[in-house]
Design a protein around this motif. Structure first.
Motif, short mmCIF file in Angstrom:
data_model
loop_
_atom_site.label_atom_id
_atom_site.label_comp_id
_atom_site.label_asym_id
_atom_site.label_seq_id
_atom_site.Cartn_x
_atom_site.Cartn_y
_atom_site.Cartn_z
N GLU A 588 0.83 -1.21 0.00
CA GLU A 588 0.00 0.00 0.00
C GLU A 588 0.87 1.25 0.00
N THR A 636 -8.50 -3.86 -0.32
CA THR A 636 -7.47 -2.88 0.01
C THR A 636 -8.11 -1.65 0.63
N SER A 637 -7.30 -0.65 0.93
CA SER A 637 -7.83 0.58 1.52
C SER A 637 -8.42 1.47 0.45
N ILE A 640 -6.03 3.70 -2.12
CA ILE A 640 -5.23 3.17 -3.23
C ILE A 640 -6.02 2.20 -4.09
N ARG A 641 -7.32 2.01 -3.85
CA ARG A 641 -8.07 1.00 -4.59
C ARG A 641 -8.00 1.21 -6.09
N SER A 659 -12.64 -2.00 -1.78
CA SER A 659 -12.08 -1.29 -0.64
C SER A 659 -12.95 -1.56 0.59
#
Length: 677
Positions: A588, A636-637, A640-641, A659
């Motif tokens: 990330e 993911t967060s 940064i998706r 996300s």
């Protein structure tokens, strides 16, 4: 004033003076013949007009001819009562048409009056009244149509002015005809009254003044009265018929004779039926065959000539169409037609024609309708019309699917066979032709009807060729849905939702975002297989977020978060934990540091070594989940998706990237793998 103006004025004044001044018998004969000739001219002109406005003077002409005819009636009445004669024309009509029988003359006169007064006059009056009413009611709509065509640029100001004048003239004409038809009705009533005056007054004057006997007076004045009535009623009948033709004339490109020949006589097969019916009348009824057979033969010959004429015209039309097509191909402008690209095309070899031929049991067209309905329900996308055509350049059993002219998929089918896909283990007793399932690329077998039941019992998935095509087509449409939604398709979706949510649409477009901006967001959602059916939620989010950012990527992330319930239900089975592959902190951080900001938006710029490492480690996790029979999902967060999606979309576009903010809070998440540097 011009000479023709003076002649018209003199004629009208002369008509009025005829009622007062005495007219000699010879001049009266000339005027009566002129009256009959004028009535014939009016009738023939009415028959040869294409539309009512071509004879717009008819209402005024109807009044003048009625006044002229009444003046002649008054003049003949004066001569009949004063001198016991009314010229050769009246005497000829009274003696020749009556055939020397006074009763026959009266009957003929009464029949003419009944036909004119009850049939033609009453019908023309009603038609004129209805036509005037409907013409007046249609005026506002016609005026609005003209204004709309003018605003759209379809006509210029001069053409619009001409069309407005035509509408006004139509209203004036039918209004005038509605009033003028009352003159025809009054003329018929006046003729009956004048007949009674001539008959009764003639008996009294003939016996009291002229010294005639009762029989002589009755014979003389009866013949003169009948002649006067007939010589006035025949022109009146002709003009009444012309009035009926004018008010019942529909819009046409030809006159009455052209329409009769092109419409009434355009069905030669019906003439054969009429000819056979007339023939049966002569054979099965007391009607003599010498009466029916000539008519039947004439109808038969007319039908044959009509049929041959229609055949010649059909051949001429086909030849003309072929010549026009050849000319279009030769013309330089014909190249423009080749630039048209169909959104979706399905082409197949000649061996697969039974799939699309309904006469051979093919149901491909019905399946395509169901595919479009399914895509509308699942994805919110209106799939364009799919063009189906055969292609002799393909193999007999081959088909290809094209999107915007480019081939995106294809395969081969074996009709009268079934596609069998194994459940993970093979049954040696099931044999067939090895192939690959076209939609998902799975190994499969083409088996015949005899092996179908055994394959189903062994757990194989068995589908028929039409289902194979339908499944393949559906998957390709879903995979390339983002290519099928352009600005025009987006505008259609906007117009559809505007009917129910006008305030929302007006607030969003165009003050906050343009149609193109909305189209980019919808395309990005479809590219990641996110349904856009909930346009209300999407538009609400865009209306709120569009005030802060115009970047389609950022707006898409906001929309995805607002669709969290939909996305959760799409990837999470109810009552089960969601198994995902998570992104490690180091990865990330690496992605966040690789983001580059520009005026056109942000993008990720990562070195090839790191990108290859991400692909390798992610592939290991994805393959492990696939072997376990689970769908791989990368979590993911939110920050940064979209950048992680940009990294993997070329090689792993089918892997969903979600996300944490796109999932409902109550979802249980279970990490089954971590991708890290």
């Amino acid at each position: 004033m011009k000479m023709k103006d003076l002649s018209v004025l003199a004629g009208v004044i002369g008509i009025v003076l005829m009622m007062i001044l005495p007219i000699p018998a010879w001049l009266l004969d000339v005027l009566l013949v002129i009256n009959i000739s004028l009535a014939l001219i009016i009738l023939l002109v009415a028959m040869n007009t294409k539309e009512a406005l071509e004879f717009s003077i008819f209402p005024s002409l109807l009044l003048i001819t009625t006044l002229f005819r009444l003046s002649l009636n008054v003049s003949t009445t004066k001569l009949i009562l004063s001198e016991g004669e009314a010229g050769d024309v009246v005497a000829t009509f009274g003696s020749w048409i009556a055939g020397g029988q006074i009763a026959i003359g009266f009957v003929v006169f009464l029949i003419l009056v009944v036909v004119q007064f009850i049939v033609i006059t009453k019908g023309s009056e009603r038609v004129a009244e209805v036509a005037a009413r409907f013409t007046l009611d249609a005026m506002p709509g016609k005026q609005m149509s003209i204004d709309a065509d003018l605003n759209a640029g379809m006509i210029n100001e001069t053409q619009a002015r001409e069309r407005r004048q035509k509408v006004e003239r139509e209203a004036d004409f039918y209004g005038a005809m509605d009033g003028a038809s009352k003159f025809v009705k009054g003329d018929a009533i006046a003729s009956i009254i004048i007949l009674l005056i001539n008959l009764i007054g003639g008996f009294i004057i003939g016996m009291s003044i002229h010294g005639m006997s009762f029989g002589e007076a009755m014979s003389t004045f009866s013949i003169l009265t009948i002649g006067d009535g007939l010589v006035s009623q025949i022109p009146a009948l002709l003009i009444s018929t012309a009035a009926g033709l004018i008010v019942t004339r529909a819009a046409s490109d030809g006159n009455l004779s052209d329409d009769l020949s092109s419409q009434l006589l355009s069905y030669p097969k019906l003439l054969y039926i009429v000819a056979a019916t007339v023939t049966m009348l002569g054979l099965l009824t007391p009607i003599h065959v010498m009466t029916t057979f000539p008519i039947a033969i004439a109808l038969f010959i007319a039908a044959r000539k009509m049929q041959s004429s229609l055949d010649r015209k059909q051949v001429e039309v086909e030849q003309l169409e072929e010549e026009q097509q050849i000319e279009e191909v030769r013309s330089p402008e014909s190249v423009i037609n080749l630039l048209q690209v169909d959104p979706i095309e399905f082409e197949f070899g000649y061996g697969l024609i039974p799939l699309a031929d309904t006469q051979q049991g093919g149901d491909l067209l019905d399946r395509i309708i169901m595919i479009r309905r399914q895509c509308a329900l699942e994805m919110g996308l209106v799939v364009p019309v799919i063009r189906i055509r055969d292609n002799i350049q393909l193999k007999p059993n081959e088909y290809v699917i094209k999107i915007k002219g480019n081939t995106v998929g294809g395969g081969e089918l074996l009709l009268n066979h079934y596609l069998a896909m194994s459940p993970g283990y093979e049954d040696d007793l099931i044999t067939g032709i090895e192939t690959t399932e076209p939609a998902f690329g799975l190994p499969a077998l083409w088996i015949d009807e005899a092996a179908k039941e055994r394959a189903e019992l062994a757990g194989y998935t068995v589908v028929d060729p039409p289902s194979v095509v339908a499944t393949h087509l559906t998957e390709l449409i879903k995979r390339h849905a983002h290519e099928l939604i352009g600005r025009q398709e987006t505008k259609a979706l906007i117009d559809n939702i505007r009917e129910s949510y006008p305030v929302l649409v007006d607030d969003l477009i165009p003050s906050i975002l343009s149609v193109g901006d909305v189209q980019k967001v919808l395309a990005k959602l479809l590219k990641e297989k996110i349904s856009i059916r909930d346009l209300v939620t999407i538009f609400e989010t865009l209306a709120d977020s569009g005030q802060y950012s115009k970047d389609p990527d950022v707006l898409t992330e906001y929309v995805r978060q607002s669709l969290s319930r939909q996305i959760t239900q799409q990837y999470v089975q109810e009552g089960e934990a969601m198994r995902v592959i998570t992104v490690g902190p180091a990865l990330e951080k690496k992605i966040a540091e690789s983001v580059q900001q520009t005026e056109q938006g942000s993008y990720i710029a990562m070195d090839p070594v790191s990108t290859q490492s991400i692909f390798q480690k992610l592939s290991e996790q994805v393959n492990r989940l696939i072997q376990m029979g689970q769908q791989p999902v990368l979590l993911t967060s939110p920050a940064i998706r979209m950048y992680l999606r940009q990294v993997i979309e070329r090689s792993m576009q089918d892997i969903p990237v979600l996300s944490y903010s796109e999932l409902e809070p109550n979802v249980e998440i279970q990490s089954v793998g971590v991708v890290n540097l």
